[in-house]
Design a protein around this motif. Structure first.
Motif, short mmCIF file in Angstrom:
data_model
loop_
_atom_site.label_atom_id
_atom_site.label_comp_id
_atom_site.label_asym_id
_atom_site.label_seq_id
_atom_site.Cartn_x
_atom_site.Cartn_y
_atom_site.Cartn_z
N ASP A 51 12.40 8.39 -15.08
CA ASP A 51 13.28 8.15 -13.93
C ASP A 51 14.67 8.76 -14.14
OD1 ASP A 51 11.25 6.78 -12.72
OD2 ASP A 51 12.00 4.79 -13.28
N LYS A 52 15.01 9.07 -15.38
CA LYS A 52 16.31 9.67 -15.68
C LYS A 52 16.34 11.16 -15.34
CE LYS A 52 20.37 9.03 -17.88
NZ LYS A 52 21.37 8.01 -17.52
N ALA A 53 15.16 11.74 -15.13
CA ALA A 53 15.07 13.19 -14.88
C ALA A 53 15.57 13.53 -13.48
CB ALA A 53 13.63 13.66 -15.06
N MET A 54 16.16 14.72 -13.37
CA MET A 54 16.61 15.23 -12.09
C MET A 54 16.06 16.63 -11.87
SD MET A 54 20.63 15.92 -13.05
CE MET A 54 20.99 16.70 -11.48
N THR A 55 15.86 16.99 -10.63
CA THR A 55 15.32 18.31 -10.29
C THR A 55 16.45 19.33 -10.30
OG1 THR A 55 13.59 17.32 -8.92
CG2 THR A 55 14.10 19.65 -8.55
N VAL A 56 16.20 20.45 -11.01
CA VAL A 56 17.20 21.52 -11.11
C VAL A 56 16.52 22.85 -10.79
CG1 VAL A 56 18.78 22.76 -12.64
CG2 VAL A 56 18.52 20.27 -12.86
N THR A 57 17.15 23.63 -9.93
CA THR A 57 16.74 25.01 -9.66
C THR A 57 17.79 25.92 -10.29
OG1 THR A 57 15.69 24.40 -7.58
CG2 THR A 57 16.26 26.73 -7.87
N TRP A 58 17.36 26.75 -11.24
CA TRP A 58 18.34 27.51 -12.00
C TRP A 58 18.40 28.99 -11.63
CZ3 TRP A 58 13.90 25.44 -14.03
CH2 TRP A 58 12.97 26.32 -14.63
N ARG A 59 17.35 29.56 -11.05
CA ARG A 59 17.45 30.95 -10.59
C ARG A 59 16.26 31.25 -9.67
NH1 ARG A 59 14.23 34.93 -13.02
NH2 ARG A 59 13.03 34.21 -14.84
N THR A 113 27.12 15.79 -28.26
CA THR A 113 26.44 17.04 -27.95
C THR A 113 25.50 16.81 -26.77
OG1 THR A 113 26.49 17.74 -30.28
CG2 THR A 113 24.84 18.78 -28.88
N TRP A 114 25.29 17.84 -25.98
CA TRP A 114 24.31 17.76 -24.91
C TRP A 114 22.90 17.82 -25.46
CZ3 TRP A 114 24.83 16.01 -20.28
CH2 TRP A 114 26.00 16.22 -19.55
N LEU A 115 22.04 16.97 -24.96
CA LEU A 115 20.59 17.09 -25.14
C LEU A 115 20.00 17.34 -23.76
CD1 LEU A 115 17.75 16.85 -26.30
CD2 LEU A 115 18.00 14.35 -26.28
N ILE A 116 19.34 18.46 -23.62
CA ILE A 116 18.69 18.84 -22.36
C ILE A 116 17.19 18.89 -22.63
CG2 ILE A 116 18.59 20.57 -20.53
CD1 ILE A 116 21.26 21.68 -21.86
N ALA A 117 16.43 18.15 -21.84
CA ALA A 117 14.98 18.10 -22.03
C ALA A 117 14.29 18.44 -20.72
CB ALA A 117 14.55 16.72 -22.51
N GLN A 118 13.38 19.40 -20.79
CA GLN A 118 12.60 19.76 -19.60
C GLN A 118 11.34 18.89 -19.55
OE1 GLN A 118 11.69 23.93 -19.25
NE2 GLN A 118 10.57 23.68 -17.34
N TRP A 119 11.23 18.13 -18.46
CA TRP A 119 10.12 17.19 -18.32
C TRP A 119 9.49 17.41 -16.94
CZ3 TRP A 119 10.69 11.36 -19.96
CH2 TRP A 119 9.42 10.77 -20.03
N PRO A 120 8.59 18.38 -16.83
CA PRO A 120 8.02 18.71 -15.52
C PRO A 120 7.18 17.58 -14.95
CG PRO A 120 7.61 20.45 -17.15
CD PRO A 120 8.08 19.25 -17.90
N GLU A 121 7.05 17.59 -13.64
CA GLU A 121 6.16 16.65 -12.97
C GLU A 121 4.74 16.81 -13.51
OE1 GLU A 121 6.70 14.30 -10.94
OE2 GLU A 121 8.59 14.64 -9.89
N GLY A 122 4.07 15.71 -13.73
CA GLY A 122 2.69 15.76 -14.20
C GLY A 122 2.55 15.79 -15.70
#
Length: 323
Positions: free
Chosen positions: A218-226, A260-269
């Motif tokens: 639930d903490k994840a957010m959708t990001v479009t980067w390019r 420090t930033w922690l960035i985690a990619q957690w795709p749907e599914g």
């Protein structure tokens, strides 16, 4: 390359491998030109393998190559590239010398390849720092440095970037450990004898994977980067502020480890995150910019492919260290 230039193949080979010309001056000039044309948003550090059949080329050995995806007989080059969303170009290269090339048994091969005595085995991350320092000496510095987990997992490399005042967004492994943002160091009582004990964290650091799973999907957010060639590049990401632990943390005198930033990619599914990055970029940088910069590492794969297939770098028969 010889065909493109309209020159004799053997003459070009001789010029590259044997002629004495000011490599450093030419490289610095080309780097300045590349930076001016590319107008990079990041610099990328990576390494690539060149498969070889024999044992005569400098630095060739049976070693792991990400290009091959396995251990094979190859050379490995470490490079620094300037990259933007639309363009990229290598700025500098170093040939990696495995430890086997420092042994007495390699003396004849070193002489045959004209490897200077001062050139010895150095880790790839140190070669990358050498190139960054060389480029800094001619007035070129990255706005942000990005690299894969092979570099991001190395605390010495991260500390060296921080010592140089460089911002980074480095891919990391989920096993890397960190304390939560709210964690605070504890000051043990002083017994009156010997040096005062240093402050330390009493809580067990968790892996990056554990931090993100604890935060939850639930903490994840959708990001479009390019924009991709077919559609916009979009995924779900979790953004956390953490305090990196590991074997060599860098606490302040009061024992506090910086955020420090922690960035985690957690795709749907997906049941859990598929990629992680750590970054010392500003705390108020928008999420889209964090992802966009971290994701620009893909440009170096494009460069390697173009250099090897279009310019024939895979087929270059470099028989000397200088070449």
């Amino acid at each position: 390359m010889a065909g493109r230039l309209g020159v004799d193949h053997q003459q070009l080979q001789q010029f590259m491998t044997s002629s004495t010309w000011p490599v450093g001056t030419v490289r610095a000039g080309l780097a300045r030109r590349a930076v001016g044309v590319v107008r990079p948003q990041v610099w990328v550090v990576d390494d690539t393998g060149f498969p070889k059949d024999g044992v005569s080329s400098p630095g060739v050995a049976r070693q792991y190559s990400g290009t091959l995806g396995k251990v094979g007989n190859c050379q490995i080059g470490v490079s620094v590239h300037a990259a933007s969303d639309t363009a990229s170009c290598p700025l500098s290269w170093r040939l990696f010398l495995p430890q086997s090339w420092d042994s007495p048994e390699a003396a004849d091969r070193r002489a045959h390849c004209r490897i200077p005595d001062e050139e010895r085995h150095r880790p790839k991350w140190q070669l990358a720092l050498d190139m960054l320092d060389e480029l800094a000496a001619v007035g070129l510095r990255p706005a942000v440095l990005v690299a894969d987990a092979g570099y991001g997992a190395n605390a010495d490399f991260r500390h060296a970037l921080e010592d140089r005042g460089l911002a980074y967004a480095l891919q990391a492994k989920g096993e890397l450990t960190a304390h939560a943002k709210a964690a605070k160091p504890h000051q043990p009582p002083y017994g009156g004898l010997g040096p005062r004990p240093l402050p330390r964290y009493r809580t067990r650091p968790l892996s990056l994977r554990e931090h993100v799973l604890a935060a939850g999907r639930d903490k994840a957010m959708t990001v479009t980067w390019r924009k991709g060639s077919k559609a916009a590049m979009t995924s779900r990401f979790v953004f956390l502020r953490i305090r990196l632990a590991g074997r060599r943390p860098r606490p302040a005198p009061d024992g506090v480890i910086g955020l420090t930033w922690l960035i985690a990619q957690w795709p749907e599914g997906e049941d859990e995150p598929v990629k992680y990055w750590i970054s010392n970029l500003p705390a108020d940088l928008p999420a889209r910019d964090l992802v966009r910069l971290a994701k620009l590492r893909w440009r170096i794969e494009h460069d390697y492919r173009e250099l090897k297939t279009t310019l024939g770098l895979d087929h270059f028969e470099g028989r000397s260290f200088t070449g």
